[in-house]
Design a protein around this motif. Structure first.
Motif, mmCIF file in Angstrom:
data_model
loop_
_atom_site.group_PDB
_atom_site.id
_atom_site.type_symbol
_atom_site.label_atom_id
_atom_site.label_comp_id
_atom_site.label_asym_id
_atom_site.label_seq_id
_atom_site.Cartn_x
_atom_site.Cartn_y
_atom_site.Cartn_z
ATOM 1 N N TYR A 1 -1.565 1.467 -11.833
ATOM 2 C CA TYR A 1 -0.554 1.131 -10.825
ATOM 3 C C TYR A 1 -1.012 0.068 -9.830
ATOM 4 C CZ TYR A 1 2.946 4.376 -12.471
ATOM 5 O OH TYR A 1 3.890 4.987 -13.232
ATOM 6 N N PRO A 2 -2.265 0.128 -9.317
ATOM 7 C CA PRO A 2 -2.681 -0.961 -8.414
ATOM 8 C C PRO A 2 -2.595 -2.325 -9.085
ATOM 9 C CG PRO A 2 -4.289 0.802 -8.398
ATOM 10 C CD PRO A 2 -3.284 1.162 -9.434
ATOM 11 N N ALA A 3 -2.990 -2.371 -10.367
ATOM 12 C CA ALA A 3 -2.930 -3.656 -11.079
ATOM 13 C C ALA A 3 -1.477 -4.079 -11.283
ATOM 14 C CB ALA A 3 -3.645 -3.538 -12.419
ATOM 15 N N PHE A 4 -0.618 -3.089 -11.573
ATOM 16 C CA PHE A 4 0.788 -3.359 -11.840
ATOM 17 C C PHE A 4 1.483 -3.973 -10.624
ATOM 18 C CE2 PHE A 4 5.212 -1.649 -12.244
ATOM 19 C CZ PHE A 4 5.575 -2.358 -13.379
ATOM 20 N N TYR A 5 1.157 -3.486 -9.432
ATOM 21 C CA TYR A 5 1.818 -3.995 -8.227
ATOM 22 C C TYR A 5 1.027 -5.110 -7.553
ATOM 23 C CZ TYR A 5 5.019 -0.038 -8.586
ATOM 24 O OH TYR A 5 5.960 0.838 -9.021
ATOM 25 N N PHE B 1 0.837 -1.203 0.000
ATOM 26 C CA PHE B 1 0.000 0.000 0.000
ATOM 27 C C PHE B 1 0.870 1.251 0.000
ATOM 28 C CE2 PHE B 1 -3.631 -2.638 0.801
ATOM 29 C CZ PHE B 1 -4.668 -1.921 0.266
ATOM 30 N N GLY B 2 2.005 1.178 0.690
ATOM 31 C CA GLY B 2 2.939 2.299 0.688
ATOM 32 C C GLY B 2 3.441 2.591 -0.710
ATOM 33 N N ILE B 3 3.781 1.525 -1.458
ATOM 34 C CA ILE B 3 4.229 1.718 -2.846
ATOM 35 C C ILE B 3 3.136 2.406 -3.658
ATOM 36 C CG2 ILE B 3 4.864 0.525 -4.971
ATOM 37 C CD1 ILE B 3 6.070 -1.679 -3.259
ATOM 38 N N LEU B 4 1.904 1.925 -3.477
ATOM 39 C CA LEU B 4 0.777 2.499 -4.209
ATOM 40 C C LEU B 4 0.615 3.980 -3.913
ATOM 41 C CD1 LEU B 4 -2.458 0.365 -4.267
ATOM 42 C CD2 LEU B 4 -0.971 1.053 -6.113
ATOM 43 N N PHE B 5 0.643 4.295 -2.605
ATOM 44 C CA PHE B 5 0.415 5.683 -2.208
ATOM 45 C C PHE B 5 1.533 6.579 -2.733
ATOM 46 C CE2 PHE B 5 0.797 9.120 0.944
ATOM 47 C CZ PHE B 5 -0.384 9.754 0.627
ATOM 48 N N SER B 6 2.779 6.100 -2.633
ATOM 49 C CA SER B 6 3.891 6.903 -3.137
ATOM 50 C C SER B 6 3.765 7.108 -4.640
ATOM 51 C CB SER B 6 5.218 6.217 -2.821
ATOM 52 O OG SER B 6 5.272 5.878 -1.464
ATOM 53 N N ILE C 1 1.359 -8.466 -3.771
ATOM 54 C CA ILE C 1 0.523 -8.815 -2.625
ATOM 55 C C ILE C 1 -0.113 -10.193 -2.844
ATOM 56 C CG2 ILE C 1 -1.748 -7.875 -3.257
ATOM 57 C CD1 ILE C 1 -1.766 -6.445 -0.615
ATOM 58 N N ALA C 2 -0.402 -10.496 -4.127
ATOM 59 C CA ALA C 2 -1.128 -11.739 -4.414
ATOM 60 C C ALA C 2 -0.267 -12.965 -4.121
ATOM 61 C CB ALA C 2 -1.580 -11.742 -5.870
ATOM 62 N N CYS C 3 1.060 -12.834 -4.322
ATOM 63 C CA CYS C 3 1.931 -13.991 -4.127
ATOM 64 C C CYS C 3 1.931 -14.470 -2.680
ATOM 65 C CB CYS C 3 3.352 -13.647 -4.540
ATOM 66 S SG CYS C 3 3.516 -13.510 -6.305
ATOM 67 N N ALA C 4 1.657 -13.558 -1.744
ATOM 68 C CA ALA C 4 1.645 -13.970 -0.340
ATOM 69 C C ALA C 4 0.326 -14.630 0.030
ATOM 70 C CB ALA C 4 1.896 -12.765 0.554
ATOM 71 N N THR C 5 -0.758 -14.308 -0.708
ATOM 72 C CA THR C 5 -2.068 -14.853 -0.341
ATOM 73 C C THR C 5 -2.179 -16.335 -0.684
ATOM 74 O OG1 THR C 5 -3.019 -14.299 -2.473
ATOM 75 C CG2 THR C 5 -3.216 -12.656 -0.745
ATOM 76 N N ILE C 6 -1.292 -16.805 -1.568
ATOM 77 C CA ILE C 6 -1.376 -18.216 -1.977
ATOM 78 C C ILE C 6 -0.968 -19.139 -0.826
ATOM 79 C CG2 ILE C 6 -0.617 -19.861 -3.736
ATOM 80 C CD1 ILE C 6 -0.046 -17.486 -5.540
ATOM 81 N N ARG C 7 -0.129 -18.611 0.091
ATOM 82 C CA ARG C 7 0.357 -19.399 1.236
ATOM 83 C C ARG C 7 1.025 -20.687 0.755
ATOM 84 N NH1 ARG C 7 -1.648 -17.268 5.824
ATOM 85 N NH2 ARG C 7 -3.494 -15.982 5.626
ATOM 86 N N HIS C 8 1.877 -20.544 -0.229
ATOM 87 C CA HIS C 8 2.530 -21.719 -0.788
ATOM 88 C C HIS C 8 3.935 -21.331 -1.214
ATOM 89 C CE1 HIS C 8 3.219 -25.187 -3.478
ATOM 90 N NE2 HIS C 8 2.353 -25.793 -2.674
#
Lengths: 597, 597
Positions: free
Chosen positions: B104-108, B68-73, B112-119
């Motif tokens: 930008y949200p789609a680009f980054y 979210f920090g990246i997005l806001f910046s 975040i999605a890679c952590a939601t997989i929990r794998h």
């Protein structure tokens, strides 16, 4: 047009002569008053200068307000005056200014004291004094309408509110005098209203239609007199004078000289600058800018006066509602937490300064509003109205035009979120709505984050504007705090009002007043011929039918006890005083009531 | 020193190449995520993207906050950027800016999605992606540290927060990857805390000493993690990023360029003007003023950052307190009036925009504070500090010196009123104080009226200052309204927070979560080997001892019913959902819980 030189002018009746003659009279008059009223036993002691009937004059609110108006106007004149006490030629005016702050109240004291005597002689002296003051002031100003100070007519204009108040007094006193000859007992109101207790106990029902709610809301800004509940003189008086004097003050000290300054200061250079920036059209720029500034000034003045007036009206309405709630014992509804309603040092000091604070806050609030509205109207005029008329300097419109995709995006984002939530993220299950499609909701929240930040910036600006405007508009209302819940007491205005309200309620409960009157009637010359108090409330009405049944001293005591029991039963807020009242009753008979000192 | 001309510079890896390569990966990564997690049945559906564990990552708050920090910046950089989408050479940047807000949200998103997989695979891709982003950004900035835009190093500095956040991610993902090899079940926390219900039901006793009250007050500004109650990720994340990003933003966009501008703009003319007004001493005036302005700027920046930080901490503490109170069912303590806690369209829209609003409000609040404190410190420096040091320009001190009789009079008047009230107007009778000498009280009130008006003017100024300061300091706190009681809902920030809180509470009651977990465990492969949820609360702990006693499906149903009854009995705030839950239980067995969609 060159400004002509204005010479200093000495009026025929010099200020020195006027004050030297009037001051001894004032002092003797001020001393005379307590003597008069002490030698006047028929006045019931309950009415004698209790905090409720401030300065003993509940039925002459206009008179008291006029005297306070004179005082306040004198203070205003004093602030800018280089010669505070006209009869002393001083080298250090600031010390004499401080002396003058104490001198003027004493100087004008007879004007109020003559009415407290409630006697023909007092009214007659009041007539003479007010005519005398009035004639001297008018004569002086007719003699010397212009002065070299600040602005040509400044001295004349600054005395207009004082002269107006003196005119009110010079009409009021003759009316009182005439009435004292035609009426036998001018102070005793024969008609008593039967609506007090019903008024007190009336609570609005829960179900209210939208129309009547709107009516109620409008009515909460319009003070209409209500039978049974009298607003304390202190409040009315401070509201009157705050508004009346402050408008006069503003008109004089700020308005007319400033417009003059604007006219004088609108030199060629500033006009050229405005034309260069394209703010005013190049044809006849001076006239346009002076004219528009004047219009802005008048508009903002009218707007701020109207707002202040409605807020002061609202204060009166709120104060009455608060008094009623506290009479019923609803302390939590008014103070939002448990509070003792008995007098304390802090509370009494606040009570003493309440009228002054109300006046000062109303003036400050009016000035703040005037500045804010003036800036806003000037901005609106020079950025919107003049460009629209002249067709030049369309900067603002060009910016808005260039930003339309941005605004459109924000509006669309908000609409899209609402539609998505309505049709996609919420579903109606049984009795209530439930979330659904949580994954999509989270992803939308993430994707719309940047746009929502921009929406948030707009919301933040709106938060700033609305809180600043709210505080500016409600600045003169002492009965609401400008701070948040929990830190409300740090607002000096609200703190003063709360303490003031405590004293008012603790000293003026109408049922207590009725009860005191009942006790006072007992040692009177005869049951039915006893005095009627000037501040009769409905509480007394309820106890009248008992009178016929009781005869001897035994029954008198019974009646007093029944009155006490009835009072306490119906007024839980009085229970705090129970011990005192009971023990006093047993010990001293009728010397018990706190309202009778 | 002449400023050298800075030429536009093209990095080795151009922005165009970078985005053209990474964008397809992002899109495929964004699509891949739902597929991955849908094909991953062991993750309990209750954890799957419920509003509480925003974006399904309650135990990776830092990671989410970094993204979210990246997005806001990026949004901040975007606002001033003339070239919003680097891979499209556009003629009308404002349209592309709007596109960039969605791009930008789609680009980054993959970060975040890679952590939601929990794998492991997800963590591995996350590593690669974050390293890739990080290296490219650093390389670009090393290649071209200077740019001709706004300020020499503006471009470099504006990317510092983005690079910092990317560094955090490039460390976080490898740690997750390593941990996934060493730990078998990284998501399941084995240790459960036993203090939840006691925490929930703990209410402070009424009698508290002054010292412990001061401690409590201090503690209310310091957020310490507490067992059992987790602050929703949404809040933590918004607070983190609001503070982190905003300090970075301020440092970059406002601080360094502005100091440069101050240095550059402090030309001879302004210095001569300052010297003429006597504000700075005539020896070496330029250095003195530049130096003092810099010091003022840094002081006000530090002060406003500290204040904003403590207010955000306070927000977290207040939010936890509000959550606890609502879990207990104390709706009136939080909203001050009866409210339904079920989701509505308005509430859900507000929930979606809460994080953005918090961020935007914190930034605006910081800017406002910065301006106010800068003006105040500059005023203080040039009116008090420099005159005291140099001995010139003692205007303020001279004015104060000349006005001392005035201040003395006001202080004396207040003291005299207090003494008079204490010794003359109040007397202690039995249990409480009573008014006495009413006539003298009224006359004193009248005589002190003019002086009290002046005291009132000071009180009014204080009222203005304190309300403005309070609002400026508390601007970033959404959990309090800046408006008065009764009109609180007109504050857009407070309104958003209230709705957000409603959704949080209605979707995340810990006992409800424990209850849902219990229901979900029933159809599991075996009683003791069932999954443990990541967001385990104490509610579950209370029901664990029951497990051994029950065996067949009959006893399972009994257990579910007992759980429901126990839950409802102890949590009156859940009673609103009773009908739904009950009918769903009867109809679908275990499909009833609103938290499981």
């Amino acid at each position: 047009m060159l400004p002509s030189v204005i010479l200093a002018c000495d009026p025929t009746i010099s200020y020195r002569l006027y004050h030297t003659c009037m001051a001894p009279i004032s002092v003797s008059g001020g001393e005379g008053n307590p003597v008069c009223s002490h030698s006047n036993p028929p006045i019931p002691p309950t009415n004698c200068c209790s905090p409720v009937n401030f300065l003993e004059l509940e039925d002459h609110q206009g008179l008291v307000a006029a005297v306070f108006g004179i005082l306040f106007s004198s203070v205003c004149v004093l602030v800018l005056d280089s010669d505070p006490l006209p009869f002393i030629a001083s080298s250090s005016p600031q010390y004499w200014k401080i002396m003058a702050l104490l001198y003027y109240p004493a100087f004008y004291y007879p004007l109020i004291a003559c009415a407290t005597i409630r006697h023909r002689a007092g009214y007659f002296i009041g007539c003479l004094l007010s005519w005398c003051h009035c004639v001297v002031h008018i004569w002086q100003k007719v003699d010397c309408p212009q002065s070299p100070k600040i602005y040509r007519y400044y001295s004349l204009l600054s005395y207009v509110p004082i002269i107006l108040c003196l005119v009110v007094l010079s009409i009021w006193y003759p009316v009182l005098l005439v009435r004292s000859f035609t009426q036998k007992k001018p102070a005793a109101r024969e008609v008593m209203h039967c609506s007090f207790l019903s008024n007190l106990c009336y609570v609005h029902s829960a179900k209210i239609s939208l129309l009547s709610r709107a009516q109620m809301y409008l009515r909460s800004y319009i003070y209409t007199p209500q039978e049974g509940i009298h607003i304390p003189l202190h409040t009315v008086c401070s509201a009157h004078q705050a508004f009346g004097s402050q408008v006069a003050l503003l008109l004089l000290v700020v308005f007319i000289p400033n417009i003059q300054i604007v006219r004088a200061g609108m030199t060629k250079e500033i006009t050229v600058l405005l034309v260069q920036f394209g703010v005013v059209p190049s044809e006849n720029p001076g006239a346009v800018s002076v004219c528009s500034l004047t219009v802005c000034y008048v508009c903002s003045l009218v707007l701020s006066c109207l707002l202040t007036f409605s807020m002061l009206m609202r204060s009166l309405v709120m104060h009455r509602a608060n008094l009623k709630a506290l009479y019923r014992g609803d302390v939590l509804d008014v103070f939002y937490r448990a509070q003792m309603l008995c007098p304390s040092q802090q509370a009494l000091v606040c009570w003493m300064s309440f009228a002054s604070f109300q006046t000062a806050f109303a003036c400050l609030g009016l000035l703040t509003q005037q500045v804010i509205f003036f800036v806003c109207t000037v901005g609106f005029t020079f950025l919107v109205v003049i460009p629209l008329q002249s067709g030049t300097n369309m900067h603002l419109f060009k910016i808005l035009e260039n930003m339309w995709p941005f605004w459109l995006t924000l509006v669309l984002a908000v609409i899209v979120q609402n539609l998505l939530v309505h049709f996609h993220f919420l579903e109606k299950r049984h009795l209530q709505k439930e979330l659904t499609n949580r994954r999509a909701l989270c992803i939308m929240t993430y994707l719309l984050f940047p746009i929502n930040v921009l929406v948030g910036v707009l919301a933040g600006v709106w938060r700033m504007v609305i809180s600043a405007l709210y505080n500016a508009v409600h600045f003169c209302q002492l009965d609401i705090s400008l701070l948040n819940r929990g830190v409300e007491a740090f607002d000096p205005g609200y703190r003063t009002y709360c303490h003031y309200l405590k004293i008012e309620v603790s000293q003026s409960h109408p049922v207590m007043k009725a009860f005191c009157f009942l006790l006072l009637q007992l040692p009177g010359p005869g049951g039915q011929t006893g005095l009627k108090p000037t501040d009769v409330e409905e509480g007394i009405q309820l106890m009248q039918p008992m009178k016929g049944l009781l005869k001897a001293s035994k029954s008198k005591q019974m009646r007093a006890r029944w009155g006490l029991a009835y009072t306490l039963l119906n007024n839980p807020s009085l229970l705090a005083c129970r011990k005192t009242v009971l023990s006093d009753l047993t010990a001293n008979g009728t010397q018990s009531c706190p309202a009778k000192s």
